[in-house]
Design an enzyme around this catalytic site. Structure first.
Site, short mmCIF file in Angstrom:
data_model
loop_
_atom_site.label_atom_id
_atom_site.label_comp_id
_atom_site.label_asym_id
_atom_site.label_seq_id
_atom_site.Cartn_x
_atom_site.Cartn_y
_atom_site.Cartn_z
N HIS A 50 0.84 -1.21 0.00
CA HIS A 50 0.00 0.00 0.00
C HIS A 50 0.86 1.24 0.00
CE1 HIS A 50 -3.08 2.90 1.47
NE2 HIS A 50 -3.90 2.06 0.88
N PHE A 51 1.41 1.64 -0.99
CA PHE A 51 1.42 1.18 -2.37
C PHE A 51 2.86 0.91 -2.77
CE2 PHE A 51 -2.19 4.07 -1.88
CZ PHE A 51 -3.23 3.29 -2.31
#
Length: 143
Positions: A50-51
């Site tokens: 993420h991410f």
């Protein structure tokens, strides 16, 4: 200065790794207010996905951090010892600032209403004194 470390927090709330998301309690008025800290590390289980190439703390996990801090506050009241504070709802959530690996998040929760086993907390997460997440969180105490 820390009032409680992770081991002491675990004596109050049932959360355990990898889902115990607060590191320390620095202020506490049982049943009224709490200030906790979370040091977001680069190896947190959620960071790599993420991410990829642009890691950012998921907002929903910041809400969970606030809820866990609030649970320490309400479960520190002697008559609530050993109970579980279940998540009851979220209102007015706003995400103002990204939280990144390396940040220390300060989690402030003030209990603003209790009626029976249901309560509401005003929750604010900050990084370096800047508001990152604001919300009203509701809980239901196990009867």
């Amino acid at each position: 200065m820390s009032l409680m470390n992770k081991e002491q927090i675990k004596s109050i709330i049932p959360h355990r790794d990898p889902f115990l998301l607060i590191d320390e309690i620095i202020e506490l008025e049982p049943g009224k207010r709490v200030v906790a800290k979370k040091h977001v590390k680069e190896d947190e289980f959620w960071i790599k996905g993420h991410f990829p190439n642009q890691p950012v703390q998921p907002g929903v996990l910041t809400i969970e951090m606030l809820a866990q801090a609030g649970a320490v506050c309400i479960l520190s009241v002697p008559e609530n010892k050993g109970k579980i504070a279940f998540f009851g709802g979220i209102d007015k959530a706003r995400f103002k600032k990204q939280i990144l690996p390396g940040d220390t998040v300060t989690l402030n929760v003030e209990i603003i209403k209790i009626k029976g086993s249901i309560g509401v907390g005003k929750a604010i997460a900050t990084v370096d004194g800047k508001k990152a997440v604001l919300a009203q969180i509701m809980f239901a105490l196990e009867k």
